[in-house]
Design an enzyme around this catalytic site. Structure first.
Site, short mmCIF file in Angstrom:
data_model
loop_
_atom_site.label_atom_id
_atom_site.label_comp_id
_atom_site.label_asym_id
_atom_site.label_seq_id
_atom_site.Cartn_x
_atom_site.Cartn_y
_atom_site.Cartn_z
N SER A 154 0.83 -1.20 0.00
CA SER A 154 0.00 0.00 0.00
C SER A 154 0.88 1.27 0.00
CB SER A 154 -0.96 -0.03 1.19
OG SER A 154 -1.91 0.99 1.11
N ASP A 362 3.93 24.56 -0.16
CA ASP A 362 5.29 24.43 -0.69
C ASP A 362 5.89 23.06 -0.39
OD1 ASP A 362 5.47 24.81 2.04
OD2 ASP A 362 7.10 26.29 1.95
N HIS A 415 -7.43 -5.22 -1.27
CA HIS A 415 -6.21 -4.44 -1.11
C HIS A 415 -5.19 -5.12 -0.19
CE1 HIS A 415 -3.89 -0.66 -0.82
NE2 HIS A 415 -3.83 -0.88 0.49
#
Length: 438
Positions: A154, A362, A415
């Site tokens: 993952s 940023d 998953h």
């Protein structure tokens, strides 16, 4: 060029179920641009087959999913770990801030005087620095003249794509299970797809357990008209109940929620009320306060040079079915919302910090698309066609961008397939990693 750790201590070697386990602690920079600045401690556990403990085996390093969760703690010699130990010496890395690595918890963040100081500290706990830690540990443990194989589940796969971007020289090969990240897209595109995946999971859940639709609506209506307190001392809001859909993307997730729903009510002294064991299990199914990185830094794992601004919350209005008062109640998935900072008692003091991070514009790069486009390190990955967390459409786009990349796409598992059939999956991916066509 990264060097070795500022200090390394090895302790607590022991034997367990045919394995030898050795604990390693590394003193590493908090900020790699200020190597003489503050340090953190990063923990990793070495695991090797006891019969091969003295052999010169190739190394494999494991990156856990998350963000904000520690590596596996071996409790038996089986699954993917046993498969890895047939050929490798394995290093289970507690990513910075998790497990035994300078833990990020509400208690530790309380040591900082302001939300701004908390936020500044947390900016150093993303994949870029996790990878710098790993490569520094690589130089310390086995030397820069040798390479190792990375395996990531993952979010661990996200980290390995960062590793391939900035330090491919340290990698012999890469294995990714359920974690081929979207490297070309911004967060909104990812969430538009994951919201659709969550809707599909809800539809499948109600097909499987049609009797639960009325029960769920009854629970939500009760929560909306009564103040139901969780054991931790905060109310159980309808939206916190809705967030239990996070379970839908894992094997057995439908059953976990079904069995929870069926015991929601008991007859109390004043009539029907929410059962205490139901409330305890609701808290146990969420790890946002015990693993705060998962909540506070979750959206930042996609951010490069822009502010996420609570993207999942902003996009909810595009999906009216997510409203708790919709005709049919739907659960949400791996989406982090600002009201979670109110719904979890130990996260409430961190709300200002989380808002600061959501507005940060940023963030440094996590991937180098040019470097990935000329990649020479063999990569073998499994991606799950019905993955609710990592959309197959974006995983496929990434795989096609990177040379020497084998991608096995299947709907056989959810998953967490590596946790269900880990030995089978890892064996197959190791074979593909060695295949000439990679």
């Amino acid at each position: 060029m990264l060097g070795t750790a500022q200090s390394h201590r090895q302790q607590s070697t022991r034997q367990f179920k045919g394995m030898r386990l050795t604990d390693h602690y590394f003193e590493l920079p908090l900020d790699y641009s200020q190597t003489k600045g503050p340090c953190i401690e990063v923990f990793a556990r070495e695991v090797v087959d006891l019969k091969k403990a003295n052999e010169d085996l190739p190394w494999m390093i494991f990156f856990q999913g998350g963000p904000g969760f520690p590596a596996n703690r071996p409790v038996f010699n089986g699954g993917w770990i046993a498969e890895a130990l047939k050929t490798h010496r394995l290093l289970l890395l507690d990513q910075r801030g998790t497990g035994m690595s300078s833990r990020i918890l509400p208690q530790t963040l309380a040591n900082f005087p302001t939300p701004e100081a908390q936020a500044e500290y947390l900016t150093h706990f993303r994949a870029d620095n996790i990878v710098r830690d790993a490569e520094t540990i690589h130089h310390t443990l086995i030397g820069s003249d040798k390479k190792w194989t990375g395996i990531g589940q993952s979010y661990g796969g996200f980290c390995l794509l960062t590793y391939l971007s900035f330090h491919p020289e340290g990698l012999e090969g890469v294995i990714i299970t359920g974690g081929v990240a979207c490297v070309k897209r911004q967060i909104e595109e990812n969430y538009r797809l994951t919201y659709q995946k969550v809707l599909e999971k809800n539809q499948a859940f109600y097909r499987h357990y049609p009797e639960d639709e009325a029960k769920v609506k009854e629970i939500v209506q009760y929560l909306g008209s009564h103040k139901v307190m969780l054991p931790s001392g905060v109310p159980l809001s309808p939206r916190r109940f809705q967030a239990l859909g996070l379970c839908f993307g894992a094997d057995g997730g439908f059953e976990r929620i079904h069995y929870l729903i069926e015991k929601a009510f008991v007859d109390g002294p004043n009539g029907k009320e929410i059962a205490y064991d139901f409330l305890v299990e609701v808290e146990q199914l969420h790890a946002f306060d015990t693993n705060p990185i998962f909540c506070i830094l979750h959206e930042s794992i996609y951010a490069e040079g822009y502010a996420t601004r609570w993207a999942a919350e902003r996009l909810r209005e595009e999906f009216p079915w997510t409203q708790v008062d919709a005709d049919r109640f739907h659960f949400t998935g791996e989406m982090i919302y600002p009201d979670m900072l109110d719904d979890f008692a130990h996260l409430q003091p961190l709300k200002d910090c989380a808002n600061i991070l959501a507005e940060k514009d940023d963030w440094l790069p996590l991937y180098d698309l040019d470097q990935l486009a000329k990649n020479t390190v063999p990569v073998a990955a499994i991606s799950y066609y019905e993955d609710m967390y990592v959309p197959i459409e974006l995983s496929r786009e990434t795989a096609l961008h990177i040379p020497h990349f084998y991608q096995w796409v299947t709907n056989e598992w959810e998953h967490d397939g590596i946790g269900q059939e880990g030995g089978k999956i890892l064996n197959s991916l190791l074979d593909k990693l060695a295949a000439p066509r990679l």
